[in-house]
Write a protein that holds these residues in place. Structure first.
Motif, short mmCIF file in Angstrom:
data_model
loop_
_atom_site.label_atom_id
_atom_site.label_comp_id
_atom_site.label_asym_id
_atom_site.label_seq_id
_atom_site.Cartn_x
_atom_site.Cartn_y
_atom_site.Cartn_z
N ALA A 139 0.50 -0.76 -0.01
CA ALA A 139 -0.42 -0.02 -0.03
C ALA A 139 1.03 1.22 0.21
O ALA A 139 1.87 0.98 0.38
N PHE A 140 0.55 2.10 0.00
CA PHE A 140 1.37 3.89 -0.46
C PHE A 140 0.70 4.69 -0.05
O PHE A 140 -1.02 4.72 -0.40
N PRO A 141 1.36 6.04 0.15
CA PRO A 141 0.33 7.41 0.48
C PRO A 141 -0.17 7.77 -0.81
O PRO A 141 0.77 7.81 -1.27
N CYS A 142 -0.94 8.30 -1.33
CA CYS A 142 -1.91 9.30 -2.17
C CYS A 142 -2.26 10.87 -1.87
O CYS A 142 -3.00 10.71 -0.44
N PHE A 143 -1.17 11.56 -2.19
CA PHE A 143 -1.60 12.58 -1.42
C PHE A 143 -2.62 13.56 -2.65
O PHE A 143 -3.27 15.33 -2.36
N CYS A 144 -2.88 13.05 -4.16
CA CYS A 144 -4.16 13.63 -4.48
C CYS A 144 -5.49 13.85 -3.58
O CYS A 144 -5.91 13.08 -2.56
N ASP A 186 4.99 19.67 4.52
CA ASP A 186 3.71 20.90 4.17
C ASP A 186 2.62 19.86 5.09
O ASP A 186 1.54 20.68 4.74
N GLU A 187 2.51 19.31 5.67
CA GLU A 187 1.50 18.48 6.63
C GLU A 187 0.05 17.77 5.75
O GLU A 187 -1.37 18.81 5.77
N LYS A 188 0.26 18.05 4.15
CA LYS A 188 -0.24 17.24 2.95
C LYS A 188 -1.23 16.43 3.86
O LYS A 188 -0.93 15.32 3.73
N PRO A 189 -2.96 16.42 3.59
CA PRO A 189 -3.26 15.35 4.26
C PRO A 189 -2.69 13.93 2.92
O PRO A 189 -3.04 14.80 1.66
N PHE A 190 -2.92 12.55 3.04
CA PHE A 190 -3.14 11.92 2.61
C PHE A 190 -3.67 11.32 2.53
O PHE A 190 -4.28 10.33 4.15
N ALA A 191 -3.86 9.55 1.42
CA ALA A 191 -4.99 8.88 1.96
C ALA A 191 -4.07 7.51 1.86
O ALA A 191 -3.00 7.95 1.32
#
Ligand code: GLU
Length: 543
Positions: A139-144, A186-191
């Motif tokens: 699994a991986f983080p997605c920042f979109c 940058d504290e970008k949220p991710f899924a």
């Protein structure tokens, strides 16, 4: 990519490890063959009849095998959640005698050792498994992010294409750990997304208990497992929960079949064995144009289980009707065992009809009529009163004040060998017997009969005698013949022109005068409960 490092970066504060969690949910200690089933509704509204249909199957499978049936509330989509929905669900189950073996009453109690039974309280669990999948490179983080109007995903994809990265998988798969660290700073949220191994074109074989082997497209999508608020998607959460809670058979609607390959891929990624799946057919309804479509929340009152409670249907009648929809052997069994409880029907939840059943309220009403006709007047009274207390308070004081009279009314054509099958829900009782409480407001009489009707009523004032049924009927016959009606049906049939009609017609006139209707339960019983004075009073209203 150092996946261990990535997992640590994304989930630095996880309180639980997968090993710790697995220890907290040991294998259930059940006898061999015992099945564990669950009802897993999302609390987004009322309880749907299709959900209850699944509960019948769930409970049957668990009970027959000496297993466990539990309730798990899938409340991870807070935007769609409706406050109070989980209470409605539990109350519906209780009303039908379907209290699960394990469940949670928010803020009141938890029954069972495999909770919490609300998914929103299991966040740490999902995070632990997500971390594990990231650490294993699955699994991986997605920042979109989808933002209002503007779709970040699209923008990012365009940029990746510009860089020559054309793989049609999620673009975030290709981020470097440095880029990820940058985003995190940058504290970008991710899924968290699944790194799907499929391509979405190949067909795979999947198994469903009812439908057998199905060939459908494999999953090719890097599906979201954890959303950016760290709440899991259904696909991820149900796989983990069914595993930890020991579910052996998943009973759910057939609308889940298209995403079944994704669920299988998630199970595989997590190294979980796959439970058995029963995808239940959706319940249909015949529409005015003759077509069939699934029973719908928006247009069908019967989609909402509260409809049946409000209308005053007997819970057992609905269970019986839905059991009948699930298994066509029920009807013959019922015929041969008219007195047995539906619980005794030897049916196997693994062997239900795979065709879409059609909901037919007339059939439900017939089952209900049959059931209620066997009740004593006292039982009817108790059930009617309980229904009124819940849904029709205006009538409670009346029912309580006049209990003896109401009992007499309820006993009309009841407690006999062949009781009348008329009442099918408690809400209809007072309307159905309105003539026992007040004079009719309209009379079902044909224009051509009007003169004869009035003549009979005028005459009956002299003949009325309610001392017993024979005397009552003889007096009607006497009157009938004095007015030129036949009292012998054979004779009437042979020489119709000689008579104004037969004694049955005379009785019909009296029935209409007293009740307003051409058809009613036993007229003598009605008249004797009303009493001579009231009957005469009603006749005087007409002639
Ligand atoms: N929460 C899902 C729903 O309400 C349940 C599906 C399932 O039973 O797994 O549709």
């Amino acid at each position: 990519m150092d996946n261990e490092k990535l997992a640590q970066l994304l989930f630095p504060n996880n309180r639980l490890t997968v090993e710790e969690i697995e220890k907290k949910y040991p294998q259930r200690n059940l006898k061999k063959g015992a099945e564990v089933t669950r009802f897993a509704p999302s609390p987004t509204g009322f309880m749907h009849i299709g959900g209850f249909f699944q509960c019948i199957i769930d409970r049957n499978i668990a009970k027959r095998s000496g297993g466990v049936f539990y309730l798990r509330v899938e409340d991870t989509d807070k935007k769609r959640e409706l406050i109070g929905a989980s209470t409605i669900i539990l109350e519906t189950l209780k009303r039908y005698g379907y209290l699960p073996d394990e469940y949670e009453e928010k803020g009141v109690k938890v029954v069972g050792n495999y909770g919490p039974y609300f998914q929103s309280e299991r966040e740490e669990i999902y995070k632990a498994y997500a971390k594990k999948l990231v650490a294993e490179g699955k699994a991986f983080p997605c920042f979109c992010r989808k933002t209002d109007g503007l779709n970040d995903v699209k923008e990012k994809r365009e940029k990746m294409f510009a860089l020559g990265i054309t793989e049609d998988k999620d673009v975030c798969r290709n981020l470097t750990i440095e880029q990820i660290e940058e985003y995190l700073k940058d504290e970008k949220p991710f899924a968290i997304k699944l790194k799907s191994a499929g391509n979405g074109q190949n067909k795979i074989k999947v198994h469903d208990v009812l439908k057998g082997e199905l060939e459908i497209q494999e999953n090719g999508e890097d599906a979201v497992l954890l959303k950016s608020d760290f709440m899991p998607t259904y696909a991820f959460a149900h796989a983990i929960d069914d595993h930890l809670m020991g579910t052996t058979t998943v009973v759910r609607g057939e609308e889940w079949i298209p995403s079944y390959p994704l669920h299988i891929e998630i199970h595989n990624a997590l190294n979980f064995p796959l439970p058995k799946y029963i995808h239940t057919p959706l319940i249909n309804k015949i529409r005015e144009n003759g077509g069939k479509t699934k029973i719908s929340k928006r247009i069908d009152a019967e989609a909402d289980m509260r409809f049946f409670a409000k209308e005053g249907y007997e819970p057992k009648a609905l269970i019986e009707y839905l059991t009948n929809l699930a298994n066509s052997n029920f009807e013959i069994w019922r015929k041969n065992n008219p007195l047995l409880d539906v619980e005794e029907f030897p049916f196997d939840g693994f062997n239900i009809t795979a065709n879409r059943p059609v909901f037919d309220i007339v059939k439900l009403n017939d089952i209900s009529k049959d059931m209620i006709s066997k009740y004593t007047a006292e039982t009817c009274y108790e059930k009617l009163l309980a229904w009124a207390k819940e849904f029709f308070m205006e009538n409670v004081s009346y029912l309580e004040k006049d209990k003896e009279y109401v009992l007499k009314v309820l006993n009309i054509d009841r407690e006999k060998e062949k009781p009348r099958k008329d009442i099918y829900k408690w809400s209809m009782v007072l309307d159905y017997f309105d003539y026992m409480f007040s004079a009719p407001k309209a009379y079902q009489i044909d224009e051509v009969d009007k003169k004869k009707f009035e003549e009979v009523l005028r005459s009956y004032k002299k003949y009325i005698d309610l001392s017993d049924k024979d005397v009552w009927f003889n007096s009607i016959k006497e009157m009938a013949s004095s007015l030129g009606y036949a009292t012998d049906n054979k004779e009437y049939k042979l020489n119709k022109e000689k008579f104004k009609g037969n004694v049955a017609k005379v009785c019909e006139f009296l029935r209409v005068a007293v009740t307003g209707h051409k058809d009613s339960p036993d007229l003598y019983e009605i008249m004797s409960i009303l009493g001579k004075d009231k009957v005469l009073e009603r006749i005087s209203l007409i002639v």
